[in-house]
Design an enzyme around this catalytic site. Structure first.
Site, mmCIF file in Angstrom:
data_model
loop_
_atom_site.group_PDB
_atom_site.id
_atom_site.type_symbol
_atom_site.label_atom_id
_atom_site.label_comp_id
_atom_site.label_asym_id
_atom_site.label_seq_id
_atom_site.Cartn_x
_atom_site.Cartn_y
_atom_site.Cartn_z
ATOM 1 N N GLN A 97 0.841 -1.200 0.000
ATOM 2 C CA GLN A 97 0.000 0.000 0.000
ATOM 3 C C GLN A 97 0.876 1.250 0.000
ATOM 4 O O GLN A 97 1.827 1.340 0.766
ATOM 5 C CB GLN A 97 -0.925 0.008 1.227
ATOM 6 C CG GLN A 97 -1.909 1.150 1.214
ATOM 7 C CD GLN A 97 -2.866 1.132 2.408
ATOM 8 O OE1 GLN A 97 -2.657 0.434 3.385
ATOM 9 N NE2 GLN A 97 -3.920 1.922 2.305
ATOM 10 N N HIS A 103 -8.486 1.382 -1.050
ATOM 11 C CA HIS A 103 -8.861 1.367 -2.458
ATOM 12 C C HIS A 103 -8.673 -0.021 -3.024
ATOM 13 O O HIS A 103 -7.817 -0.780 -2.593
ATOM 14 C CB HIS A 103 -8.085 2.402 -3.276
ATOM 15 C CG HIS A 103 -6.599 2.311 -3.193
ATOM 16 N ND1 HIS A 103 -5.880 2.676 -2.063
ATOM 17 C CD2 HIS A 103 -5.679 1.911 -4.105
ATOM 18 C CE1 HIS A 103 -4.587 2.493 -2.296
ATOM 19 N NE2 HIS A 103 -4.444 2.025 -3.524
#
Length: 142
Positions: A97, A103
């Site tokens: 990430q 997301h």
């Protein structure tokens, strides 16, 4: 775990402070094209609720993201005449990430065509606009 930072780029997109190529939006989620796509049609689906990643989002808010990713995946298959689809979600640096607002990546795939490395090239605006229109059209007919 580090607290959610409301100054992250996706929070700024949600507030209209940064532009995006929106393909889908409802009261819970926003889906827009990645400006550094690994494949044409690479879309990001984010919750409107503030959540750093899967470790701090509520199950209900994550379900909204998952449903929207499902919808976008079906449209991407159609819009890009894809052979398959990749859906990815990374939580925390060790998992890859880099933007700390949850997301999901939705990426249409074609047999024999490699994905670009992550964040390797910014796409031209005209290409992003055309790809956004393809996805929006496919979403409307799904």
């Amino acid at each position: 775990m580090t607290a959610y930072d409301p100054q992250n780029p996706f929070a700024k997109i949600l507030r209209g402070e940064f532009p995006c190529h929106k393909v889908y939006e409802d009261e819970h989620v926003l889906a827009f094209l990645d400006i550094m796509p690994r494949v044409p049609g690479h879309t990001l689906v984010i919750p409107k609720a503030p959540a750093r990643n899967i470790l701090d989002i509520t199950a209900e808010d994550f379900a909204h993201v998952a449903r929207a990713a499902h919808k976008v995946a079906a449209a991407a298959m159609k819009a890009f005449d894809a052979d398959g689809i990749v859906v990815q979600q990374f939580s925390e640096p060790a998992a890859g990430q880099v933007v700390y607002h949850l997301h999901m990546h939705v990426m249409p795939r074609h047999d024999g065509v490699a994905m670009l490395p992550p964040a390797s090239r910014k796409e031209e605006t005209a290409v992003l606009e055309a790809n956004a229109e393809k996805l929006k059209t496919a979403l409307q007919t799904s």
